[in-house]
Design a protein around this motif. Structure first.
Motif, PDB file in Angstrom:
ATOM      1  N   LEU A 236       0.857  -1.181   0.000  1.00 34.19           N
ATOM      2  CA  LEU A 236       0.000   0.000   0.000  1.00 34.19           C
ATOM      3  C   LEU A 236       0.893   1.231   0.000  1.00 34.19           C
ATOM      4  N   GLY A 237       0.408   2.276  -0.624  1.00 27.90           N
ATOM      5  CA  GLY A 237       1.215   3.494  -0.628  1.00 27.90           C
ATOM      6  C   GLY A 237       0.388   4.675  -1.030  1.00 27.90           C
ATOM      7  N   GLU A 238       1.080   5.771  -1.138  1.00 23.57           N
ATOM      8  CA  GLU A 238       0.441   7.017  -1.546  1.00 23.57           C
ATOM      9  C   GLU A 238       1.282   7.565  -2.689  1.00 23.57           C
ATOM     10  N   TRP A 239       0.720   8.467  -3.447  1.00 26.06           N
ATOM     11  CA  TRP A 239       1.485   8.962  -4.586  1.00 26.06           C
ATOM     12  C   TRP A 239       1.326  10.457  -4.760  1.00 26.06           C
ATOM     13  N   TYR A 240       2.473  11.118  -4.901  1.00 24.52           N
ATOM     14  CA  TYR A 240       2.495  12.556  -5.171  1.00 24.52           C
ATOM     15  C   TYR A 240       2.774  12.794  -6.653  1.00 24.52           C
ATOM     16  N   HIS A 241       2.220  13.862  -7.163  1.00 27.23           N
ATOM     17  CA  HIS A 241       2.505  14.196  -8.562  1.00 27.23           C
ATOM     18  C   HIS A 241       3.785  15.000  -8.736  1.00 27.23           C
ATOM     19  N   ASP A 242       4.347  15.454  -7.632  1.00 33.27           N
ATOM     20  CA  ASP A 242       5.616  16.182  -7.705  1.00 33.27           C
ATOM     21  C   ASP A 242       6.728  15.394  -7.041  1.00 33.27           C
ATOM     22  N   VAL A 243       7.939  15.638  -7.476  1.00 32.09           N
ATOM     23  CA  VAL A 243       9.069  14.946  -6.852  1.00 32.09           C
ATOM     24  C   VAL A 243       9.331  15.543  -5.467  1.00 32.09           C
ATOM     25  N   THR A 244       9.925  14.726  -4.599  1.00 31.70           N
ATOM     26  CA  THR A 244      10.142  15.115  -3.208  1.00 31.70           C
ATOM     27  C   THR A 244      10.953  16.410  -3.091  1.00 31.70           C
ATOM     28  N   ASP A 245      11.962  16.568  -3.937  1.00 30.77           N
ATOM     29  CA  ASP A 245      12.777  17.793  -3.900  1.00 30.77           C
ATOM     30  C   ASP A 245      11.922  19.050  -3.934  1.00 30.77           C
ATOM     31  N   VAL A 246      10.984  19.070  -4.861  1.00 28.57           N
ATOM     32  CA  VAL A 246      10.139  20.245  -5.062  1.00 28.57           C
ATOM     33  C   VAL A 246       9.239  20.451  -3.847  1.00 28.57           C
ATOM     34  N   LEU A 247       8.609  19.354  -3.397  1.00 32.62           N
ATOM     35  CA  LEU A 247       7.698  19.432  -2.253  1.00 32.62           C
ATOM     36  C   LEU A 247       8.443  19.834  -0.989  1.00 32.62           C
TER      37      LEU A 247
ATOM     38  N   VAL B 248      -8.131 -13.981  -7.682  1.00 31.96           N
ATOM     39  CA  VAL B 248      -8.177 -15.008  -6.631  1.00 31.96           C
ATOM     40  C   VAL B 248      -8.886 -16.263  -7.126  1.00 31.96           C
ATOM     41  N   GLN B 249      -8.589 -17.351  -6.447  1.00 32.42           N
ATOM     42  CA  GLN B 249      -9.281 -18.626  -6.670  1.00 32.42           C
ATOM     43  C   GLN B 249     -10.353 -18.783  -5.593  1.00 32.42           C
ATOM     44  N   PRO B 250     -11.450 -19.461  -5.910  1.00 34.75           N
ATOM     45  CA  PRO B 250     -12.461 -19.695  -4.873  1.00 34.75           C
ATOM     46  C   PRO B 250     -11.948 -20.672  -3.814  1.00 34.75           C
ATOM     47  N   ASP B 251     -12.560 -20.598  -2.638  1.00 29.27           N
ATOM     48  CA  ASP B 251     -12.302 -21.546  -1.556  1.00 29.27           C
ATOM     49  C   ASP B 251     -10.808 -21.750  -1.281  1.00 29.27           C
ATOM     50  N   THR B 252     -10.135 -20.646  -1.145  1.00 28.19           N
ATOM     51  CA  THR B 252      -8.685 -20.673  -0.964  1.00 28.19           C
ATOM     52  C   THR B 252      -8.323 -19.730   0.177  1.00 28.19           C
ATOM     53  N   THR B 253      -7.338 -20.125   0.980  1.00 22.62           N
ATOM     54  CA  THR B 253      -6.893 -19.238   2.059  1.00 22.62           C
ATOM     55  C   THR B 253      -5.617 -18.506   1.628  1.00 22.62           C
ATOM     56  N   TYR B 254      -5.721 -17.213   1.592  1.00 27.11           N
ATOM     57  CA  TYR B 254      -4.574 -16.381   1.227  1.00 27.11           C
ATOM     58  C   TYR B 254      -3.939 -15.794   2.475  1.00 27.11           C
ATOM     59  N   LEU B 255      -2.619 -15.792   2.493  1.00 30.04           N
ATOM     60  CA  LEU B 255      -1.899 -15.001   3.483  1.00 30.04           C
ATOM     61  C   LEU B 255      -1.563 -13.690   2.780  1.00 30.04           C
ATOM     62  N   LEU B 256      -2.253 -12.669   3.194  1.00 27.94           N
ATOM     63  CA  LEU B 256      -2.134 -11.368   2.537  1.00 27.94           C
ATOM     64  C   LEU B 256      -1.218 -10.511   3.392  1.00 27.94           C
ATOM     65  N   ARG B 257      -0.087 -10.137   2.804  1.00 31.45           N
ATOM     66  CA  ARG B 257       0.879  -9.329   3.560  1.00 31.45           C
ATOM     67  C   ARG B 257       0.714  -7.873   3.158  1.00 31.45           C
ATOM     68  N   LEU B 258       0.200  -7.067   4.073  1.00 29.29           N
ATOM     69  CA  LEU B 258      -0.017  -5.651   3.810  1.00 29.29           C
ATOM     70  C   LEU B 258       1.190  -4.864   4.325  1.00 29.29           C
ATOM     71  N   VAL B 259       1.733  -4.032   3.477  1.00 32.44           N
ATOM     72  CA  VAL B 259       2.895  -3.221   3.847  1.00 32.44           C
ATOM     73  C   VAL B 259       2.600  -1.791   3.417  1.00 32.44           C
ATOM     74  N   ASN B 260       2.662  -0.843   4.327  1.00 34.02           N
ATOM     75  CA  ASN B 260       2.479   0.547   3.914  1.00 34.02           C
ATOM     76  C   ASN B 260       3.845   1.185   3.672  1.00 34.02           C
ATOM     77  N   THR B 261       4.171   1.384   2.414  1.00 38.04           N
ATOM     78  CA  THR B 261       5.491   1.937   2.070  1.00 38.04           C
ATOM     79  C   THR B 261       5.410   3.426   1.744  1.00 38.04           C
ATOM     80  N   GLY B 262       4.319   4.051   2.137  1.00 39.98           N
ATOM     81  CA  GLY B 262       4.213   5.493   1.925  1.00 39.98           C
ATOM     82  C   GLY B 262       5.052   6.252   2.934  1.00 39.98           C
ATOM     83  N   GLY B 263       5.110   7.563   2.775  1.00 40.80           N
ATOM     84  CA  GLY B 263       5.911   8.388   3.676  1.00 40.80           C
ATOM     85  C   GLY B 263       5.091   9.350   4.499  1.00 40.80           C
ATOM     86  N   PHE B 264       3.770   9.234   4.432  1.00 41.17           N
ATOM     87  CA  PHE B 264       2.972  10.195   5.179  1.00 41.17           C
ATOM     88  C   PHE B 264       1.685   9.598   5.750  1.00 41.17           C
ATOM     89  N   VAL B 265       0.662   9.375   4.942  1.00 40.94           N
ATOM     90  CA  VAL B 265      -0.662   9.110   5.512  1.00 40.94           C
ATOM     91  C   VAL B 265      -0.848   7.672   5.967  1.00 40.94           C
TER      92      VAL B 265
END
Ligand code: C2O
Length: 507
Positions: free
Chosen positions: A140-151, A183-200
């Motif tokens: 998971l992440g967030e996205w800026y339309h400007d580069v970090t330098d400018v912001l 996804v496939q039906p009737d299947t157990t997923y191990l879902l690894r959520l990672v927030n790689t954003g820098g703010f929210v």
């Protein structure tokens, strides 16, 4: 097994969220950066070549303990000199003490917000406590339309006296907007959520599917069923999701901004982003505006699978008050106890290694690094009082810590937050949650504890990249003698060369 990576940084132009092209930081000319999977016990060797012509870089493996390999931890001027243009640094370590879901990112100048980050999973299939069929990473992440330098330039300026953080244009999943997960039906997923954003922070849920939390920041937990996760930047949650038997329809996978973190709400900002859990490629995709009214899981009450008991009374307590204010130059900075972190001229680890017996003396590290020296194996408590009106996700390098208290300490009558009281606090959990990144709400506090059993120089900071640049950080020098004694911690050629080529004076 040894995994060797040869990565060169550079710039490319990509339309990540489907609305605007912008420069992003590439790995070997491509983007996104690779997702890495290793097994427990494997060795990792990353040759990071700085392909920029005008800036330094570095790499941090977020959450790895780097026990005995402190100089591979990444934050520049904390444990290494940054890698200068044209130079190469070898990150070389064994993944011994960590299992689960992690990520890696540049630890220089907000570069991961320009795309220099990826997920890092440490498998231990034999010891994983729960059954599942398939392992899936959702970044998971967030996205800026400007580069970090400018912001960054606009952010830290007299034109932004309140320190209002730049607001991202979009939320993204696996480096795209409106991601599709087949996804496939009737299947157990191990879902690894990672927030790689820098703010929210984000809320995450799946339409009409429950999630069972089983891992948080590399710590296995007792199963805990929820239908919504609240995940700050840098945090990880692994959840088990069992799919339906029927493939009649598809479902929405939702991300939502924690809009309380935004200083203002831009009129065109979409708080919800819909992604798709696809059972049936011929069926319709769900509507964009599926919004469920759900309660998010409070991570504070999770119980670690290993039932580690609460640590006892601390040998050493660090109490810090968080505030944000303008310095005399009119720019808004962040403070722990009225100190704003300033990077030293010599990396703190190098100072610890060369200071001899003086290494136990916090003053040798300079007052602006805000350093605390921890004794070997001490029980350390950090009491953090957030006097600020914002939510902050704090991260400690080199450890997971027990979360003893997280309290809304707010006096409604006087409108004044009251700090944590040692003799009047909510009961400690019997088996406190362990994690490496914890949030504090506005005008609230938290108390965390850990044992100082990992000699090294470890950074503690707010993982909102804007707040780190405002100085919301301090440094722990853990067991200075242990740091000096461990031969594997003696500097590598990479470490020495990085400093030489920047002209940093140290012996
Ligand atoms: Cu994700 Cu200081 O790190």
């Amino acid at each position: 097994e040894t995994h060797v990576f040869n990565w060169t940084t550079g710039w490319g132009t990509y339309n990540v969220d489907g609305t605007k092209e912008r420069p992003v930081i590439t790995c070997n000319g491509e983007w996104p950066w690779p997702d890495v999977t290793v097994n427990k016990g494997d060795r990792v060797e990353v040759y990071l070549n700085n392909g920029f012509d005008d800036r330094n870089t570095s790499l941090h493996f977020h959450g790895l303990f780097q026990n005995g390999t402190n100089q591979m931890d990444g934050p520049n001027m904390v444990v290494q000199c940054p890698i200068g243009p044209g130079d190469t640094f070898l990150y070389n370590f064994t993944v011994e003490d960590n299992v689960g879901t992690y990520w890696y990112h540049s630890h220089t100048a907000g570069q991961y917000q320009d795309g220099m980050r990826g997920t890092f999973v440490v498998q231990d299939k034999d010891d994983f406590p729960y059954d599942y069929d398939e392992d899936v990473v959702l970044q998971l992440g967030e996205w800026y339309h400007d580069v970090t330098d400018v912001l960054h330039h606009q952010f830290l300026s007299v034109y932004n006296p309140t320190g209002a953080e730049p607001i991202p244009q979009n939320l993204i999943m696996n480096n795209t907007r409106n991601n599709t997960w087949h996804v496939q039906p009737d299947t157990t997923y191990l879902l690894r959520l990672v927030n790689t954003g820098g703010f929210v922070s984000q809320y995450f849920w799946i339409e009409d599917h429950e999630m069972e939390v089983v891992e948080v920041d590399g710590v296995y937990t007792d199963r805990n069923t929820t239908n919504m996760i609240y995940i700050t930047t840098a945090q990880r949650y692994s959840v088990l999701v069992h799919t339906k038997n029927s493939t009649d329809r598809n479902y929405a996978v939702m991300q939502k901004f924690d809009d309380t973190m935004l200083d203002k709400l831009p009129a065109d900002l979409q708080l919800n982003t819909t992604n798709y859990m696809v059972y049936n490629a011929d069926a319709e995709l769900p509507d964009e505006d599926v919004v469920d009214e759900l309660d998010f899981l409070d991570d504070f009450y999770l119980v670690p699978y290993n039932k580690v008991e609460a640590l006892g009374d601390p040998d050493y307590r660090i109490t810090v008050n968080v505030s944000m204010d303008n310095l005399i130059n009119g720019i808004n900075y962040a403070f722990f106890n009225n100190l704003t972190y300033v990077v030293p001229k010599v990396p703190t680890l190098m100072t610890a290694l060369s200071a001899g017996e003086d290494a136990v003396n916090a003053e040798v590290y300079g007052s602006n690094t805000h350093s605390y020296v921890l004794g070997k194996d001490e029980i350390v408590e950090i009491v953090l009082n957030n006097l600020d009106s914002g939510t902050h996700p704090f991260h400690l390098h080199g450890h997971v810590f027990q979360t003893m208290v997280r309290d809304v300490a707010y006096d409604a009558d006087t409108d004044v937050p009251h700090p944590y009281q040692e003799d009047d606090h909510p009961a400690f959990p019997e088996y406190p949650m362990l994690r490496d990144t914890i949030y504090v709400r506005p005008q609230s506090n938290f108390v965390i504890r850990f044992k100082a059993d990992n000699p090294g120089v470890w950074f503690f900071h707010c993982h909102i990249e804007w707040h780190l640049t405002q100085g919301l950080a301090f440094v722990l020098i853990e067991d200075p003698q242990g740091i000096q004694e461990r031969s594997s911690q003696q500097l590598t050629e990479s470490s020495i060369n990085a400093c030489k080529s920047l002209g940093v004076p140290f012996e």
